[in-house]
Design an enzyme around this catalytic site. Structure first.
Site, short mmCIF file in Angstrom:
data_model
loop_
_atom_site.label_atom_id
_atom_site.label_comp_id
_atom_site.label_asym_id
_atom_site.label_seq_id
_atom_site.Cartn_x
_atom_site.Cartn_y
_atom_site.Cartn_z
CB SER A 115 -3.75 13.72 -14.34
OG SER A 115 -4.87 14.08 -14.85
CB VAL B 100 -7.04 7.67 -6.25
CG1 VAL B 100 -8.30 8.10 -6.79
CG2 VAL B 100 -7.36 6.93 -4.85
N GLY C 233 1.17 4.45 -9.29
CA GLY C 233 0.08 4.02 -8.53
C GLY C 233 -0.65 5.09 -8.08
CG ASP D 195 -1.88 1.13 1.18
OD1 ASP D 195 -1.89 1.85 0.62
OD2 ASP D 195 -2.95 0.82 1.98
CE1 TYR E 68 -5.84 10.99 -10.68
CE2 TYR E 68 -7.06 12.19 -12.18
CZ TYR E 68 -5.97 11.31 -11.87
OH TYR E 68 -5.25 10.78 -12.94
P1 NAI Z 1 -5.50 2.39 -12.84
O1 NAI Z 1 -6.36 2.95 -11.73
O2 NAI Z 1 -5.63 1.43 -13.88
O3 NAI Z 1 -3.97 2.12 -11.83
C1 NAI Z 1 -3.69 2.85 -10.72
C2 NAI Z 1 -3.00 1.61 -10.03
O4 NAI Z 1 -2.78 2.09 -8.56
C3 NAI Z 1 -3.99 0.41 -9.89
O5 NAI Z 1 -3.40 -0.87 -10.21
C4 NAI Z 1 -4.24 0.39 -8.30
O6 NAI Z 1 -4.52 -0.91 -7.86
C5 NAI Z 1 -3.17 1.12 -7.49
N1 NAI Z 1 -3.28 1.68 -6.45
C6 NAI Z 1 -4.48 2.43 -6.09
N2 NAI Z 1 -4.37 2.55 -4.55
C7 NAI Z 1 -3.15 2.03 -4.15
C8 NAI Z 1 -2.62 2.09 -2.86
N3 NAI Z 1 -3.13 2.64 -1.91
N4 NAI Z 1 -1.20 1.50 -2.95
C9 NAI Z 1 -0.90 0.87 -4.08
N5 NAI Z 1 -1.36 0.74 -5.14
C10 NAI Z 1 -2.57 1.58 -5.18
O7 NAI Z 1 -4.84 4.02 -13.56
P2 NAI Z 1 -4.05 4.17 -14.82
O8 NAI Z 1 -4.83 4.41 -15.76
O9 NAI Z 1 -3.10 2.85 -15.08
O10 NAI Z 1 -3.01 5.27 -14.64
C11 NAI Z 1 -1.92 5.05 -14.18
C12 NAI Z 1 -1.42 6.61 -13.55
O11 NAI Z 1 -1.31 7.45 -14.66
C13 NAI Z 1 -2.34 7.22 -12.19
O12 NAI Z 1 -1.28 7.71 -11.51
C14 NAI Z 1 -3.41 8.14 -13.06
O13 NAI Z 1 -3.55 9.13 -12.32
C15 NAI Z 1 -2.23 8.82 -14.20
N6 NAI Z 1 -2.87 9.00 -15.31
C16 NAI Z 1 -3.52 8.15 -16.05
C17 NAI Z 1 -4.07 8.61 -17.29
C18 NAI Z 1 -4.76 7.74 -18.35
O14 NAI Z 1 -5.37 8.18 -19.37
N7 NAI Z 1 -4.63 6.46 -18.07
C19 NAI Z 1 -4.26 10.05 -17.50
C20 NAI Z 1 -3.76 10.84 -16.82
C21 NAI Z 1 -2.91 10.36 -15.49
C1 15L Z 2 -7.06 10.73 -16.18
O1 15L Z 2 -6.33 11.35 -15.28
C2 15L Z 2 -7.48 9.63 -15.84
O2 15L Z 2 -6.72 8.78 -15.10
C3 15L Z 2 -7.92 8.81 -17.00
O3 15L Z 2 -8.80 7.69 -16.62
C4 15L Z 2 -8.63 9.45 -18.15
O4 15L Z 2 -9.89 10.10 -17.39
C5 15L Z 2 -7.80 10.78 -18.42
O5 15L Z 2 -7.31 11.56 -17.14
C6 15L Z 2 -8.54 11.96 -19.28
O6 15L Z 2 -8.79 13.11 -18.87
O7 15L Z 2 -8.79 11.48 -20.26
#
Ligand code: NAI
Ligand code: 15L
Length: 266
Positions: free
Chosen positions: A114, A78, A76, A55, A139
């Protein structure tokens, strides 16, 4: 500071949508990896990687995982708008734990920020990376805080950071907004590799977006990394260019639907 390629790289959020792909891509490129997430890693581990569940709110666990690592790729936490209490542990305390662990390990950090850190800029504005932070929710506020955490740790402790202000990293754009914000997984992987290879990073901010002609974003520190995106959302215009919401708040601001969530300004 030159990076010792033999030292492993810690990837947080390794079980997440972006983390899974990065784990595979970096392992294929021969990067030794320590993977972590609060959730189990889905499927078989990539070659040369080990996984340990933790965590981010547990500072001792994060420090143990980072010991001996040359870099932390911090994905990692939210990743969508949630109530403040849910954001607090992973994204506020967690960020502090990641930077403290980096300081102790002598590691550099890639922080997955983000567009929601700047989401309340109007879509008509073309922003440089040094623009005013205008978070569009709790967020986005946690991402703005994370960006400043990186600034603090560079200025005070010499911990190098790359802040990647990611737009929308999905397999393909799903609506008209993403013609401006889309980042391909391949461009993201190449950005992580450039970060690991860069001789000098300091405190750098980069827009995490592909080469999108409709981009909201301009100047950043990418030259320091020698990174330039190769993909483009424009290839999807015919497919998604007509897909807009009917919410005037979402359509007005760069953060889209996150801006409209909980809006009470009238
Ligand atoms: P995701 O939600 O799929 O992955 C985040 C991971 O963090 C999850 O596997 C979750 O289990 C883990 N996590 C959550 N709380 C935790 C905790 N307390 N301790 C340890 N692990 C924890 O999100 P995604 O899409 O993979 O995004 C990855 C990163 O990139 C995030 O920080 C997100 O904010 C950022 N991001 C993603 C975007 C996108 O378009 N996918 C856009 C902007 C930013
Ligand atoms: C983010 O920060 C989120 O992690 C992703 O799920 C999308 O919502 C992205 O921004 C977006 O703005 O499209």
């Amino acid at each position: 500071m030159a990076m010792d390629a033999a030292r492993p790289v810690l990837l947080t959020g390794a079980a997440g949508a972006l983390g899974r792909g990065l784990a595979r891509g970096l392992a294929e490129a021969g990067v030794p990896l320590v993977l972590t997430d609060i959730a189990p890693f889905p499927g078989p581990l990539p070659p040369g990687a080990r996984f340990e569940a933790a965590d981010l709110a547990d500072g001792a666990a994060v420090a143990r995982l980072a010991a001996g690592c040359r870099a932390i790729l911090h994905f990692g936490g939210v990743s969508v708008e949630r109530p403040f209490e849910e954001v607090l542990g992973p994204n506020i305390a967690g960020l502090f734990h990641v930077y403290e662990a980096a300081r102790r390990a002598g590691a550099r950090v890639l922080f997955a920020s983000s567009n929601h850190a700047i989401g309340f800029h109007e879509r008509s504005a073309r922003l440089d990376a040094a623009c005013e932070l205008r978070p569009d929710g709790f967020y986005g506020l946690s991402k703005a805080y994370g960006e400043l955490m990186g600034r603090l740790y560079w200025d005070k402790h010499g911990v190098e950071s790359l802040v990647v202000r990611i737009g929308s990293c999905f397999p393909r754009p799903v609506d008209a907004r993403m013609l401006s914000t889309w980042l391909s997984a391949a461009d993201l992987l190449r950005l992580c590799q450039a970060m690991l290879a860069a001789p000098e990073l300091g405190y750098a901010r980069v827009w995490g977006a592909s080469d999108n002609p409709a981009s909201f974003w301009g100047a950043d520190d990418r030259q320091r990394l020698g990174w330039a995106p190769r993909d483009t959302a424009e290839a999807f215009r015919a497919e998604v260019g007509h897909l807009r919401s009917d919410d005037p708040v979402a359509e007005r601001f760069q953060g889209g639907a996150f801006c409209a969530q909980g809006w009470s300004r009238g």
